[in-house]
Design a protein around this motif. Sequence first.
Motif, mmCIF file in Angstrom:
data_model
loop_
_atom_site.group_PDB
_atom_site.id
_atom_site.type_symbol
_atom_site.label_atom_id
_atom_site.label_comp_id
_atom_site.label_asym_id
_atom_site.label_seq_id
_atom_site.Cartn_x
_atom_site.Cartn_y
_atom_site.Cartn_z
ATOM 1 N N ILE A 14 0.867 -1.179 0.000
ATOM 2 C CA ILE A 14 0.000 0.000 0.000
ATOM 3 C C ILE A 14 0.902 1.227 0.000
ATOM 4 O O ILE A 14 1.860 1.299 0.773
ATOM 5 N N ARG A 59 1.069 5.774 -0.545
ATOM 6 C CA ARG A 59 0.290 6.931 -0.102
ATOM 7 C C ARG A 59 -0.905 7.122 -1.030
ATOM 8 O O ARG A 59 -0.869 6.732 -2.199
ATOM 9 N N GLU A 60 -1.931 7.745 -0.512
ATOM 10 C CA GLU A 60 -3.104 8.046 -1.332
ATOM 11 C C GLU A 60 -2.787 9.236 -2.230
ATOM 12 O O GLU A 60 -1.885 10.032 -1.951
ATOM 13 N N ASN A 86 -3.962 3.207 -5.012
ATOM 14 C CA ASN A 86 -3.865 1.969 -4.237
ATOM 15 C C ASN A 86 -4.876 0.972 -4.766
ATOM 16 O O ASN A 86 -5.947 1.344 -5.261
ATOM 17 N N TRP A 107 -7.288 -1.356 -3.645
ATOM 18 C CA TRP A 107 -8.017 -1.824 -2.464
ATOM 19 C C TRP A 107 -8.971 -2.953 -2.816
ATOM 20 O O TRP A 107 -9.630 -2.901 -3.854
ATOM 21 N N ARG A 160 -9.431 -1.033 4.548
ATOM 22 C CA ARG A 160 -8.910 0.179 3.917
ATOM 23 C C ARG A 160 -8.698 1.308 4.926
ATOM 24 O O ARG A 160 -7.627 1.933 4.966
ATOM 25 N N SER A 161 -9.677 1.558 5.768
ATOM 26 C CA SER A 161 -9.529 2.684 6.690
ATOM 27 C C SER A 161 -8.464 2.393 7.751
ATOM 28 O O SER A 161 -7.717 3.287 8.160
ATOM 29 N N GLN A 200 -5.080 2.945 6.004
ATOM 30 C CA GLN A 200 -4.810 4.362 5.751
ATOM 31 C C GLN A 200 -4.386 5.088 7.035
ATOM 32 O O GLN A 200 -3.450 5.883 7.040
ATOM 33 N N ASP A 201 -5.089 4.803 8.112
ATOM 34 C CA ASP A 201 -4.774 5.407 9.402
ATOM 35 C C ASP A 201 -3.370 4.991 9.860
ATOM 36 O O ASP A 201 -2.524 5.822 10.225
#
Length: 341
Positions: free
Chosen positions: A128, A130-131, A138, A140, A152-153, A156-157
């Motif tokens: 993964i 960076r967005e 990414n 997902w 996903r969340s 990301q966190d």
Amino acid sequence: MAPMIDKQNAKNNASLPLIPLQPLLESSPATADIANGLLSAFQTEGFLYLTDFQSVIPPEMIEKVFTQSAGFFALPLKTKNVLEWSGPRANRGYSSLGQEKNSLASTKEGVGIEREEIGDDLKESFEIGREKEEGCPNLWPVNGWDEAFIFRSTMQDFFMRCKEIHKLLMRGVALAMGLNEAFFDGFVRTGDNTLRLLHYPEVAPGGFAGGKRVRAGAHSDYGSITLLFQDSRGGLQVEHPSGGWLNVAPIEGTIVVNAGDLLTRWTNDLIRSTKHQVVEPPSPRPDGGHPARYSIAYFCNPDFDRNIEVLPGTWEGEKGGKKYTSVNSGDYLVQRLSATY
Ligand code: FYU
Ligand code: NI
């Protein structure tokens, strides 16, 4: 070439320093000491255990990442293959067993020859980035998995929190090197880092073929710093300065941190990028087999649009000059990644 036997025979544990992160966040009287300890570990072992990071990444978060990772790898292969790793520029997506070929060889030919002798790594991974990187979304999981949104969340966190640790560690390095504490801030802003989930499947008795097969072949990392979260299975080894391998015993509540080749280059070889591998863990089950190992690697890199030039204070006068020319961070990473897939 040396015989391929006994690669895994490490009897001893590496004695790596434990370095707390919190003082680097606080600017307390201990800050300078801890920064010096950090740099010294990077110079000698190239590896250390990071402790006291709970204010940035709480233990429940790490547990959640491991749970979500195991859930992902348990998906059917065809679901995972839809998310297939998309190439060295994006460096995102799923790699099945044997797809990545970690190696000490740095060319495709060299890697190929080594692999004919020892077989593929016993691992699968999911990367993964960076967005919002132009042209590199990414990959997902979306279809057919109840946990897709929480996966996903969570990732990301976690990605952003690890990015914060990179920044803090680079501040420590700057301080200890006598640079402005914020020297590296402009190199860790975009956060061109890679979060890699790793699953080393269960290995049947005899599956390591007397030490000829490994879970991850010997290599050094490419970027600035790597954060490694490992479970309690063991099997990670670091190269001893005078040759041979030492076990990096899992210690609960720590992150294994090591320096990569680009940080070595940046510091004119002041900081050491130590070779490591993942092999058969020291204690097998009674039947001789091994349960699966899960780990989470977070590869930190200087922002890809920055040029990396040998740092002030590492080359002048009697230090003997610059050993390396300037290199673009992104180009360097793509070149290293291209050699191993
Ligand atoms: N992928 N960086 C590394 C690595 C793999 O250092 C990366 O992005 C090493 O195995
Ligand atoms: Ni590595």
